[in-house]
Enzyme design. Structure first.
Site, PDB file in Angstrom:
ATOM      1  N   SER A 189       0.595  -1.242   0.031  1.00  0.00           N
ATOM      2  CA  SER A 189       0.212   0.314  -0.016  1.00  0.00           C
ATOM      3  C   SER A 189       0.778   0.887   0.258  1.00  0.00           C
ATOM      4  CB  SER A 189      -0.478  -0.233   1.365  1.00  0.00           C
ATOM      5  OG  SER A 189      -1.964   1.235   1.016  1.00  0.00           O
ATOM      6  N   GLU A 318      -8.688  -5.066  -4.168  1.00  0.00           N
ATOM      7  CA  GLU A 318      -8.244  -4.045  -4.021  1.00  0.00           C
ATOM      8  C   GLU A 318      -9.476  -3.188  -3.039  1.00  0.00           C
ATOM      9  OE1 GLU A 318      -5.067  -3.066  -2.860  1.00  0.00           O
ATOM     10  OE2 GLU A 318      -3.784  -4.537  -4.226  1.00  0.00           O
ATOM     11  N   HIS A 434      -7.909  -4.860  -0.561  1.00  0.00           N
ATOM     12  CA  HIS A 434      -6.869  -4.641  -0.705  1.00  0.00           C
ATOM     13  C   HIS A 434      -5.692  -4.846   0.989  1.00  0.00           C
ATOM     14  CE1 HIS A 434      -3.597  -1.333  -0.303  1.00  0.00           C
ATOM     15  NE2 HIS A 434      -4.144  -1.022   0.954  1.00  0.00           N
TER      16      HIS A 434
END
Length: 535
Positions: A189, A318, A434
């Site tokens: 991320s 995600e 995600h």
């Protein structure tokens, strides 16, 4: 020295660590809370980090130090004195130096830490590598920027913390049997985008030799800031001054908790339609070295960056994370609002005819005339692509033009009881959310304990750990054609074939990405409207 009390000498002094146990019941040595920079307090607040000082005697390195300041769920966390790292190793005096893996945590540049409750080393330490994790400054402490170059606050202090940590590793990692000439940086991320930024920064040249960017790149809309945050923050605090020197003096005197309370009133949209107030930024003229002084796309296209072997990829859905974020505030639901559909990088004025046209074009492609809420997976797909995947895909293809090192691309789809984020949100739809993949690399106290060697959780861990550590060791994630845990050869992408390793219950190598058609849509929009496409 006993196994229960390992000692190691670094530049600053002597450290006392402890012995811990990996997932396969092997022993490794743990050294936590090692200062890699001076506490960034007082006159050093908001500024580039300075090297850590020495200490007398033996420093206890058996416990973690405080995380960096942040505010989440209405609570203030952490301390300003937070620039510490952790080193995990199997040996202190190995004749052969070991590959070093340096992890950069995620959290949108506003939250997160290197705490072992989330990033426990027990999985990766099954392999004979050195693992380093560390904290870096977050939010306004790490990413406040001023335009007056004489003040020494051009921005990106949090990214410069990462550079300082990598410099510490270069000088000291041999003492832990680590090879300073074989360092792999990896992150997820914001950590993935930070890995990419380090590739693009002249400050990081020579400090690492391989890179793994998970679910993030430097051009993701949420990874880029405008330079107005300091003035917005000053207004909230009642600092009515145009002179940035005056603003800085006041901001350095306010308590950290008061600063973060004020920052909550400076809207930080994690939406691609607006740039953020406190995140990585392109630095203006200053009297000190810049971390980055040009747009990331311009740097990639120029070829003036740190070229190394790469692993790049993302999770299959995600957008589950974005869906949850858009619907978290029931008073103001942002689901499918225009600012969550149209990237700011398209440079379109909100509400204009072209803007509305693009909104409708995106909706037609993903929803095909149906009510979007009739199929939640369509919403997951659009948010997966526009918040994360398209920019990752685009940057990877651009790197292919001038990076002669191998680039490996993956798509993580695996679903087990280790999919921390998906389980947290309670989604039952197919796909990995995600941040679901890092619980297969790190022991996470929020997921199940894994012991059954034949379980899909254990197989997933063994595969991810093997792929990532193989890459750190050999610049090739599948060097052993006979390894039963990795029954596929992961080929790097080329101009002829965009190979994708599909990581599911089975490993499958695809000849092209399954979202190729969607990537064509975003390519068309960016070529037509984005100023960055012409850099």
């Amino acid at each position: 020295m006993t196994e229960a009390e390992p000692l190691v000498t670094v530049e600053q002094g002597v450290l006392r660590g402890c012995t811990k146990t990996s997932l396969d019941n092997g022993e490794f040595l743990s050294f936590q809370g090692i200062p890699y920079a001076k506490p960034p307090v007082g006159q050093l607040r908001f500024k580039a980090p300075q090297p850590a000082g020495k200490w007398q005697g033996v420093r206890d390195a058996t416990t973690e130090c405080d995380e960096c300041c942040s505010k989440a769920f209405k609570q203030f966390f952490g301390k300003e004195d937070c620039l510490y790292l952790n080193v995990f190793t199997k040996h202190l005096s190995s004749k052969k130096l070991k590959p070093v893996m340096v992890y950069i945590h995620g959290g949108g540049y506003v939250t997160g830490s290197s705490k072992a409750a989330i990033y426990g080393p027990e999985y990766l330490m099954m392999e004979d590598i050195i693992l380093v994790t560390f904290n870096y400054r977050l939010g306004l402490m790490g990413f406040l920027s001023l335009n007056d170059g004489s003040l020494g606050v051009p921005g990106n202090a949090g990214l410069k913390d990462m550079v300082m940590a990598l410099k510490w590793i270069q000088r000291n990692i041999k003492q832990f049997s680590g090879d300073p000439n074989n360092v792999t940086i990896f992150g997820e991320s914001a950590g993935g985008s930070a890995v990419h930024y380090l590739m693009l920064s002249p400050m990081a040249k020579g400090l690492f030799h391989k890179a793994i960017a998970q679910s993030g790149c430097a051009t993701n809309g949420w990874a880029i800031s405008t330079r107005h945050g300091a003035h917005l923050l000053a207004d909230v605090l009642g600092i009515h001054a145009h002179d940035e020197r005056v603003i800085l003096e006041h901001l350095q005197q306010v308590s950290a908790e008061e600063l973060y309370e004020a920052a909550e009133k400076v809207w930080d949209p994690f939406y691609i339609g607006r740039y953020r107030p406190f995140a990585p930024t392109i630095e203006t003229t200053t009297h000190e070295p810049a971390f980055i002084s040009e747009h990331p796309l311009k740097i990639i296209k120029s070829g003036r960056y740190n070229k190394v072997p790469m692993i790049v990829g993302s999770c299959s859905r995600e957008g589950m994370f974005v869906y949850a974020m858009c619907t978290a505030n029931m008073k103001k639901n942002h689901l499918l609002s225009d600012e969550t559909l149209v990237p700011a990088s398209l440079n379109l004025r909100k509400g204009s005819g072209k803007y509305k046209e693009v909104v409708e074009q995106i909706k037609r492609f993903y929803f095909k005339g149906h009510d979007p809420k009739s199929n939640i997976d369509d919403i997951f797909r659009v948010y997966t692509d526009n918040f994360f995947f398209y920019e990752i895909y685009r940057c990877t293809k651009l790197h292919l033009e001038n990076n002669k090192h191998p680039i490996y691309f993956y798509r993580f789809c695996l679903e087990t009881e280790l999919n921390f984020m998906k389980i947290l949100y309670g989604y039952t739809e197919k796909g990995a959310c995600h941040a679901d993949e890092f619980s297969y690399l790190f022991k996470n106290s929020g997921t199940v304990e894994v012991s059954d060697r034949d379980s899909p959780e254990m197989i997933g861990i063994l595969r991810m750990v093997k792929l990532w550590t193989n890459f750190a060791k050999h610049a090739n994630p599948t060097p052993d054609k006979k390894d039963p845990i990795l029954p596929v050869e992961w080929k790097p992408i080329s101009k002829e074939r965009f190979y994708v390793l599909n990581i599911d219950e089975d490993l499958t190598l695809l000849d092209e990405h399954p979202e190729k058609e969607a990537m064509g849509l975003w390519d068309t929009l960016h070529q037509r409207y984005s100023v960055t496409s012409k850099l």
